[in-house]
Write a protein that holds these residues in place. Structure first.
Motif, PDB file in Angstrom:
ATOM      1  N   PHE A 123      29.799 -69.388   6.302  1.00 13.62           N
ATOM      2  CA  PHE A 123      29.731 -68.999   5.095  1.00 13.62           C
ATOM      3  C   PHE A 123      31.214 -68.548   4.538  1.00 13.62           C
ATOM      4  O   PHE A 123      31.492 -67.748   5.365  1.00 13.62           O
ATOM      5  N   LYS A 124      31.913 -68.953   3.563  1.00 10.40           N
ATOM      6  CA  LYS A 124      32.914 -68.499   3.113  1.00 10.40           C
ATOM      7  C   LYS A 124      32.629 -68.127   1.444  1.00 10.40           C
ATOM      8  O   LYS A 124      31.971 -68.996   0.865  1.00 10.40           O
ATOM      9  N   VAL A 125      33.368 -67.284   1.132  1.00 14.69           N
ATOM     10  CA  VAL A 125      33.486 -66.839  -0.293  1.00 14.69           C
ATOM     11  C   VAL A 125      34.113 -67.901  -1.137  1.00 14.69           C
ATOM     12  O   VAL A 125      35.099 -68.842  -0.761  1.00 14.69           O
ATOM     13  N   LYS A 126      33.123 -68.119  -2.481  1.00 16.61           N
ATOM     14  CA  LYS A 126      33.784 -69.310  -3.413  1.00 16.61           C
ATOM     15  C   LYS A 126      35.117 -68.977  -3.924  1.00 16.61           C
ATOM     16  O   LYS A 126      34.905 -67.786  -4.511  1.00 16.61           O
ATOM     17  N   LYS A 127      36.027 -69.824  -4.247  1.00 16.22           N
ATOM     18  CA  LYS A 127      37.137 -69.673  -4.704  1.00 16.22           C
ATOM     19  C   LYS A 127      37.341 -70.405  -6.042  1.00 16.22           C
ATOM     20  O   LYS A 127      36.901 -71.705  -6.042  1.00 16.22           O
TER      21      LYS A 127
ATOM     22  N   LYS B  28      15.337 -73.938   7.296  1.00 11.54           N
ATOM     23  CA  LYS B  28      15.892 -72.484   7.748  1.00 11.54           C
ATOM     24  C   LYS B  28      17.323 -72.457   7.242  1.00 11.54           C
ATOM     25  O   LYS B  28      17.641 -71.473   6.307  1.00 11.54           O
ATOM     26  N   VAL B  29      17.953 -73.127   7.493  1.00 13.13           N
ATOM     27  CA  VAL B  29      19.372 -73.406   6.939  1.00 13.13           C
ATOM     28  C   VAL B  29      19.605 -73.520   5.479  1.00 13.13           C
ATOM     29  O   VAL B  29      20.409 -72.778   4.768  1.00 13.13           O
ATOM     30  N   ASP B  30      18.873 -74.475   4.749  1.00  7.29           N
ATOM     31  CA  ASP B  30      18.740 -74.647   3.420  1.00  7.29           C
ATOM     32  C   ASP B  30      18.283 -73.451   2.447  1.00  7.29           C
ATOM     33  O   ASP B  30      18.838 -72.986   1.767  1.00  7.29           O
ATOM     34  N   GLU B  31      17.243 -72.630   3.300  1.00  5.61           N
ATOM     35  CA  GLU B  31      17.182 -71.468   2.761  1.00  5.61           C
ATOM     36  C   GLU B  31      17.905 -70.259   2.682  1.00  5.61           C
ATOM     37  O   GLU B  31      18.236 -69.651   1.812  1.00  5.61           O
ATOM     38  N   GLN B  32      18.724 -70.419   3.781  1.00  5.80           N
ATOM     39  CA  GLN B  32      19.817 -69.339   3.783  1.00  5.80           C
ATOM     40  C   GLN B  32      21.058 -69.651   2.921  1.00  5.80           C
ATOM     41  O   GLN B  32      21.801 -68.908   2.283  1.00  5.80           O
ATOM     42  N   ILE B  33      21.183 -70.979   2.602  1.00  2.00           N
ATOM     43  CA  ILE B  33      22.110 -71.396   1.982  1.00  2.00           C
ATOM     44  C   ILE B  33      22.034 -71.060   0.367  1.00  2.00           C
ATOM     45  O   ILE B  33      22.753 -70.445  -0.139  1.00  2.00           O
ATOM     46  N   GLN B  34      20.808 -71.074   0.025  1.00  2.00           N
ATOM     47  CA  GLN B  34      20.284 -70.539  -1.220  1.00  2.00           C
ATOM     48  C   GLN B  34      20.536 -69.101  -1.392  1.00  2.00           C
ATOM     49  O   GLN B  34      20.984 -68.485  -2.452  1.00  2.00           O
ATOM     50  N   HIS B  35      20.291 -68.221  -0.440  1.00  2.00           N
ATOM     51  CA  HIS B  35      20.187 -66.675  -0.479  1.00  2.00           C
ATOM     52  C   HIS B  35      21.906 -66.453  -0.545  1.00  2.00           C
ATOM     53  O   HIS B  35      22.251 -65.726  -1.419  1.00  2.00           O
ATOM     54  N   ASN B  36      22.585 -67.211   0.134  1.00  2.00           N
ATOM     55  CA  ASN B  36      24.170 -66.943   0.318  1.00  2.00           C
ATOM     56  C   ASN B  36      24.838 -67.294  -1.125  1.00  2.00           C
ATOM     57  O   ASN B  36      25.651 -66.715  -1.350  1.00  2.00           O
ATOM     58  N   LYS B  37      24.346 -68.397  -1.758  1.00  2.00           N
ATOM     59  CA  LYS B  37      24.711 -68.793  -3.157  1.00  2.00           C
ATOM     60  C   LYS B  37      24.826 -67.519  -4.076  1.00  2.00           C
ATOM     61  O   LYS B  37      25.639 -67.560  -4.825  1.00  2.00           O
ATOM     62  N   ALA B  38      23.802 -66.645  -3.932  1.00  2.00           N
ATOM     63  CA  ALA B  38      23.539 -65.521  -4.639  1.00  2.00           C
ATOM     64  C   ALA B  38      24.700 -64.441  -4.688  1.00  2.00           C
ATOM     65  O   ALA B  38      25.057 -63.522  -5.467  1.00  2.00           O
ATOM     66  N   ILE B  39      25.069 -64.385  -3.403  1.00  2.00           N
ATOM     67  CA  ILE B  39      26.636 -63.560  -3.429  1.00  2.00           C
ATOM     68  C   ILE B  39      27.859 -63.973  -3.111  1.00  2.00           C
ATOM     69  O   ILE B  39      28.658 -63.810  -2.290  1.00  2.00           O
TER      70      ILE B  39
ATOM     71  N   ASP C 185      32.071 -53.708  -1.370  1.00  2.00           N
ATOM     72  CA  ASP C 185      33.279 -54.661  -0.786  1.00  2.00           C
ATOM     73  C   ASP C 185      32.519 -56.086  -0.717  1.00  2.00           C
ATOM     74  O   ASP C 185      31.465 -56.370  -0.480  1.00  2.00           O
ATOM     75  N   LEU C 186      33.389 -57.019  -1.249  1.00  2.00           N
ATOM     76  CA  LEU C 186      33.197 -58.480  -1.383  1.00  2.00           C
ATOM     77  C   LEU C 186      33.214 -59.126   0.041  1.00  2.00           C
ATOM     78  O   LEU C 186      33.929 -58.791   1.034  1.00  2.00           O
ATOM     79  N   ILE C 187      31.869 -59.602   0.554  1.00  2.00           N
ATOM     80  CA  ILE C 187      31.754 -60.316   1.901  1.00  2.00           C
ATOM     81  C   ILE C 187      32.559 -61.574   1.683  1.00  2.00           C
ATOM     82  O   ILE C 187      32.185 -62.540   0.783  1.00  2.00           O
ATOM     83  N   GLU C 188      33.560 -61.877   2.518  1.00  2.00           N
ATOM     84  CA  GLU C 188      34.314 -63.194   2.534  1.00  2.00           C
ATOM     85  C   GLU C 188      34.020 -64.278   3.358  1.00  2.00           C
ATOM     86  O   GLU C 188      34.268 -65.116   3.126  1.00  2.00           O
ATOM     87  N   ASP C 189      33.535 -63.721   4.496  1.00  2.00           N
ATOM     88  CA  ASP C 189      33.094 -64.552   5.684  1.00  2.00           C
ATOM     89  C   ASP C 189      31.981 -64.242   6.243  1.00  2.00           C
ATOM     90  O   ASP C 189      31.642 -62.808   6.464  1.00  2.00           O
TER      91      ASP C 189
END
Length: 68
Positions: free
Chosen positions: A64-68, A26-37, A6-10
């Motif tokens: 975070f929200k899914v990229k559209k 810490k926030v920047d590191e997690q932003i990079q991880h979440n870009k991968a999903i 299932d796609l994580i949307e939020d």
């Protein structure tokens, strides 16, 4: 056996640190991880609190929200 993806949307994540620089890292590191999903930052809320000894605690909530 069924495997379902299932796609994580939020996603909301919370961070805290004793310095603003550490919090930002810490926030920047997690932003990079979440870009991968395929999630991007939708909203950031941050705050500073001071304890009884005068030390600062920085916190942030990142939505975070899914990229559209």
């Amino acid at each position: 056996m069924n495997i379902s993806f299932d796609l994580i949307e939020d996603k909301v994540e919370f961070f805290e640190a004793d310095s603003l620089r550490t919090l930002e890292k810490k926030v920047d590191e997690q932003i990079q991880h979440n870009k991968a999903i395929m999630l991007s930052v939708h909203h950031v809320d941050h705050a500073v609190s001071i304890d009884e000894n005068g030390r600062r605690l920085y916190s942030a909530a990142v939505h975070f929200k899914v990229k559209k």
